[in-house]
Design an enzyme around this catalytic site. Structure first.
Site, mmCIF file in Angstrom:
data_model
loop_
_atom_site.group_PDB
_atom_site.id
_atom_site.type_symbol
_atom_site.label_atom_id
_atom_site.label_comp_id
_atom_site.label_asym_id
_atom_site.label_seq_id
_atom_site.Cartn_x
_atom_site.Cartn_y
_atom_site.Cartn_z
ATOM 1 N N ALA A 37 15.699 -44.870 6.657
ATOM 2 C CA ALA A 37 15.417 -45.348 8.020
ATOM 3 C C ALA A 37 14.510 -46.573 7.943
ATOM 4 O O ALA A 37 13.478 -46.561 7.273
ATOM 5 C CB ALA A 37 14.754 -44.239 8.831
ATOM 6 N N GLN A 38 14.917 -47.634 8.638
ATOM 7 C CA GLN A 38 14.165 -48.890 8.516
ATOM 8 C C GLN A 38 13.324 -49.168 9.756
ATOM 9 O O GLN A 38 12.110 -49.245 9.729
ATOM 10 C CB GLN A 38 15.140 -50.053 8.313
ATOM 11 C CG GLN A 38 15.851 -50.013 6.995
ATOM 12 C CD GLN A 38 16.795 -51.177 6.816
ATOM 13 O OE1 GLN A 38 17.030 -51.955 7.724
ATOM 14 N NE2 GLN A 38 17.357 -51.286 5.636
ATOM 15 N N GLY A 39 14.033 -49.326 10.902
ATOM 16 C CA GLY A 39 13.422 -49.886 12.104
ATOM 17 C C GLY A 39 12.113 -49.225 12.465
ATOM 18 O O GLY A 39 11.063 -49.868 12.536
ATOM 19 N N GLU A 105 13.982 -53.407 19.607
ATOM 20 C CA GLU A 105 15.350 -53.136 19.165
ATOM 21 C C GLU A 105 16.259 -53.055 20.381
ATOM 22 O O GLU A 105 15.796 -52.982 21.528
ATOM 23 C CB GLU A 105 15.407 -51.841 18.339
ATOM 24 C CG GLU A 105 14.731 -51.988 16.994
ATOM 25 C CD GLU A 105 14.846 -50.787 16.077
ATOM 26 O OE1 GLU A 105 14.592 -50.955 14.884
ATOM 27 O OE2 GLU A 105 15.164 -49.683 16.561
ATOM 28 N N HIS A 221 26.647 -48.509 13.255
ATOM 29 C CA HIS A 221 25.641 -49.572 13.330
ATOM 30 C C HIS A 221 26.371 -50.902 13.171
ATOM 31 O O HIS A 221 27.212 -51.042 12.287
ATOM 32 C CB HIS A 221 24.613 -49.375 12.216
ATOM 33 C CG HIS A 221 23.338 -50.115 12.423
ATOM 34 N ND1 HIS A 221 23.264 -51.488 12.345
ATOM 35 C CD2 HIS A 221 22.088 -49.689 12.727
ATOM 36 C CE1 HIS A 221 22.009 -51.861 12.575
ATOM 37 N NE2 HIS A 221 21.277 -50.786 12.816
ATOM 38 N N ARG A 266 23.411 -50.210 21.068
ATOM 39 C CA ARG A 266 24.157 -50.325 19.820
ATOM 40 C C ARG A 266 25.666 -50.202 19.994
ATOM 41 O O ARG A 266 26.430 -50.889 19.314
ATOM 42 C CB ARG A 266 23.641 -49.236 18.873
ATOM 43 C CG ARG A 266 23.919 -49.497 17.458
ATOM 44 C CD ARG A 266 23.137 -48.565 16.589
ATOM 45 N NE ARG A 266 21.761 -48.999 16.409
ATOM 46 C CZ ARG A 266 20.837 -48.272 15.791
ATOM 47 N NH1 ARG A 266 21.129 -47.082 15.327
ATOM 48 N NH2 ARG A 266 19.616 -48.734 15.649
ATOM 49 N N HIS A 325 26.654 -44.570 11.009
ATOM 50 C CA HIS A 325 25.207 -44.594 10.805
ATOM 51 C C HIS A 325 24.512 -43.307 11.247
ATOM 52 O O HIS A 325 23.578 -42.847 10.600
ATOM 53 C CB HIS A 325 24.658 -45.792 11.588
ATOM 54 C CG HIS A 325 23.174 -45.983 11.472
ATOM 55 N ND1 HIS A 325 22.567 -46.223 10.260
ATOM 56 C CD2 HIS A 325 22.190 -45.982 12.407
ATOM 57 C CE1 HIS A 325 21.258 -46.363 10.454
ATOM 58 N NE2 HIS A 325 21.002 -46.201 11.746
ATOM 59 N N GLU A 349 18.952 -34.573 12.582
ATOM 60 C CA GLU A 349 20.302 -35.071 12.886
ATOM 61 C C GLU A 349 21.357 -33.967 12.953
ATOM 62 O O GLU A 349 22.362 -34.111 13.658
ATOM 63 C CB GLU A 349 20.704 -36.136 11.852
ATOM 64 C CG GLU A 349 21.965 -36.899 12.251
ATOM 65 C CD GLU A 349 22.269 -38.091 11.354
ATOM 66 O OE1 GLU A 349 21.411 -38.471 10.536
ATOM 67 O OE2 GLU A 349 23.384 -38.636 11.482
ATOM 68 N N ARG A 360 22.967 -42.981 20.860
ATOM 69 C CA ARG A 360 21.520 -42.888 20.663
ATOM 70 C C ARG A 360 20.837 -44.240 20.845
ATOM 71 O O ARG A 360 21.317 -45.259 20.328
ATOM 72 C CB ARG A 360 21.246 -42.367 19.254
ATOM 73 C CG ARG A 360 19.794 -42.312 18.884
ATOM 74 C CD ARG A 360 19.643 -41.747 17.486
ATOM 75 N NE ARG A 360 20.272 -42.588 16.498
ATOM 76 C CZ ARG A 360 19.648 -43.546 15.809
ATOM 77 N NH1 ARG A 360 18.365 -43.774 16.002
ATOM 78 N NH2 ARG A 360 20.299 -44.256 14.913
ATOM 79 N N LEU A 366 14.072 -40.603 14.519
ATOM 80 C CA LEU A 366 12.870 -40.079 13.847
ATOM 81 C C LEU A 366 11.976 -39.403 14.881
ATOM 82 O O LEU A 366 11.358 -38.372 14.621
ATOM 83 C CB LEU A 366 12.113 -41.208 13.143
ATOM 84 C CG LEU A 366 12.767 -41.793 11.889
ATOM 85 C CD1 LEU A 366 11.960 -42.973 11.360
ATOM 86 C CD2 LEU A 366 12.911 -40.741 10.800
#
Ligand code: SIN
Length: 500
Positions: A37-39, A105, A221, A266, A325, A349, A360, A366
């Site tokens: 997980a990045q963001g 985002e 994604h 998204r 994703h 998840e 989502r 998260l």
């Protein structure tokens, strides 16, 4: 507890000092989607923001299918969840004035993405939680132990079968089991998920009698790095939040003029990228102007990945493509993570809480994992004991042949960004044509359940796009629920299996 990503670890830590047996397939901290997980994690903690606004954005992204009460609960709990994680040692990035540094985002109308080490939020959270878990004597960690079956009796869950690294299968009696086994992205050819994300927990829960919810909603994604690798490295949505734009091979910004363009939710951006790609174009994320020279500082991990592929985002547009994703669907659970099966909880998840609806909102996963980990722990602490489970050894489940090499392309073809009845029928027939072993296997079963859910939703909503039913059937959607019984009924409810 099965699974040790953020959802599993939060649940186990919040239960301390109550004893928890933590069963995980690899090594603690070494596997699972959290690492990738990045963001960051969304929370209304900035000036001019409010949990009610966060809730509105979540519902707007969810396309009429969110559970409003759950949305309010989770968004209202978000600021406290950040404080709790920080207290467990998560080194969230701060501004020079000491406040949270906040990213932006898609779908969010405020800057509310709390992050750590720039773009390595998942890894930073996991490392801090693993460190806490290692220091918590009530958590007994069983590494290299893969869940291969749930056992139930009339009173509910009775235990689990786990397969050890040496191939030996063991039965562990337990009246309470929490699944935190992650998502399904490994079923798709183009995916940002680790290959181990095959939805095992979903199938075991369904075999134990749990209902599964909203399986057709798979989030793609829009900006995975377009290289020959599996999984595909993710180029975080936060890069678009920092000003990068999507262009084609001629530098044309094909999303310009559409709402908030690259910062639409998204599903909208993914469909646009997919359509442009289908029309024969190549897609790039152009970060040269913004974040420009700030790229390595803001996104050190992504920068390094790009350099490894011979791309410097400061001077070269980054080739991107959509990839599976996140799964909005999962084990149907209530506001405390309880499934329909007594003694079975699901968090993270693998669960469908109703927060995400049909699509989502970025960085709400998260958050959901933390909030529901805490809530499930409170619920487990209150839960009254049932009769002790049988401790005698149970017959271990047979090995399952997943034929993944042949299954994955079928899933990609029929359950991709765009679906239609014909493609789903073909996919259904093709999975059956792989042979009875595959149809009965975990991955084969899950593929068929997804196909049936996608086939029966005759509308386009959120992440589920049916080219043969392009409209939303009604503004307020209804969740879909499936059980294993549906597989016997077949796609059209007549038990018939079309030819591949
Ligand atoms: C991203 O950083 O773009 C992914 C974050 C998320 O999936 O919520």
């Amino acid at each position: 507890m099965v699974g040790a990503g953020v959802a599993g670890l939060v649940t186990a830590l919040a239960l301390a000092p109550r004893p928890v047996r933590l069963v995980l397939r690899g090594r603690l901290g070494g596997d699972g989607s959290t690492l990738w997980a990045q963001g960051g994690i969304a929370a209304a903690v900035g000036g001019g923001d409010d949990p009610a606004l966060h809730a509105e954005d979540t519902e707007r992204a969810g396309a009429g299918l969110c559970d409003r009460a759950i949305v309010r609960l989770v968004t209202a709990s978000a600021p406290e969840a950040i404080v709790r994680l920080a207290a467990w040692g998560v080194p969230f990035d701060r501004t020079s004035a000491g406040g949270w540094a906040l990213g932006l985002e898609g779908g969010h109308r405020r800057r509310r993405i709390v992050h750590a080490h720039g773009d390595a939020t998942g890894r930073a959270i996991l490392e801090a939680l693993v460190e806490q878990a290692r220091r918590t004597p009530s958590i007994l960690c069983e590494e290299d132990a893969r869940l291969v079956g749930l056992v139930r009796d009339e009173a509910g869950i009775a235990g689990v079968h786990v397969r050890r690294g040496d191939g030996h299968t063991e039965y562990l009696p337990a009246r309470r089991v929490v699944l935190a086994t992650g998502g399904i992205g490994g079923l798709f050819p183009a995916t940002t998920n680790p290959p181990s994300a095959l939805g095992d927990g979903l199938v075991f829960a369904a075999r134990a009698g749990a209902r599964l919810r909203d399986l057709e909603f798979v989030q793609f994604h829009p900006t995975a790095l377009d290289v020959a690798e599996r999984p595909l490295p993710l180029i975080s949505e936060a890069v678009r939040g920092a000003g990068a734009v999507l262009v084609d091979e001629d530098g044309r910004r094909f999303l310009a003029g559409r709402g908030r363009a690259e910062l639409e939710p998204r599903d909208v951006v993914t469909r646009a990228v997919w359509a442009w790609r289908r029309a024969g174009h190549r897609i790039f994320l152009d970060a040269r102007r913004a974040p420009g020279e700030d790229f390595p500082r803001l996104f050190p991990w992504i920068h390094e990945v790009c350099l490894r592929h011979g791309l410097d985002p400061r001077c070269t547009p980054i080739p991107v493509r959509p990839a599976a994703h996140y799964h909005m669907g999962g084990v149907a659970v209530d506001g405390c993570g309880r499934s329909d099966v007594p003694g079975l909880w699901a968090v993270g998840e693998v669960a469908a809480t109703g927060l995400h609806g049909a699509n989502r909102l970025a960085s709400n996963s998260l958050l959901e994992a933390v909030v529901f980990g805490l809530r499930a722990a409170e619920d487990l602490a209150r839960d009254s004991p049932r009769p002790a489970p049988p401790s005698r050894a149970q017959t271990p489940p047979p090995d399952e042949e997943d034929a993944l090499g042949r299954l994955v392309p079928i899933v990609g073809e029929s359950l991709g960004v765009e679906r239609d009845a014909e493609g789903l029928r073909r996919g259904w027939g093709a999975v059956h044509a792989l042979g009875a072993g595959t149809v009965a296997s975990r991955a084969g079963t899950l593929a068929l359940l997804l196909m049936i859910a996608a086939y029966r939703r005759r509308e386009s909503r959120g992440a589920h796009t049916r080219t043969d039913f392009p409209l939303v059937a009604s503004p307020l959607g209804r969740s879909s629920f499936v059980t294993l019984e549906l597989l016997r009924q077949g796609l059209d409810g007549d038990g018939h299996t079309p030819e591949a």
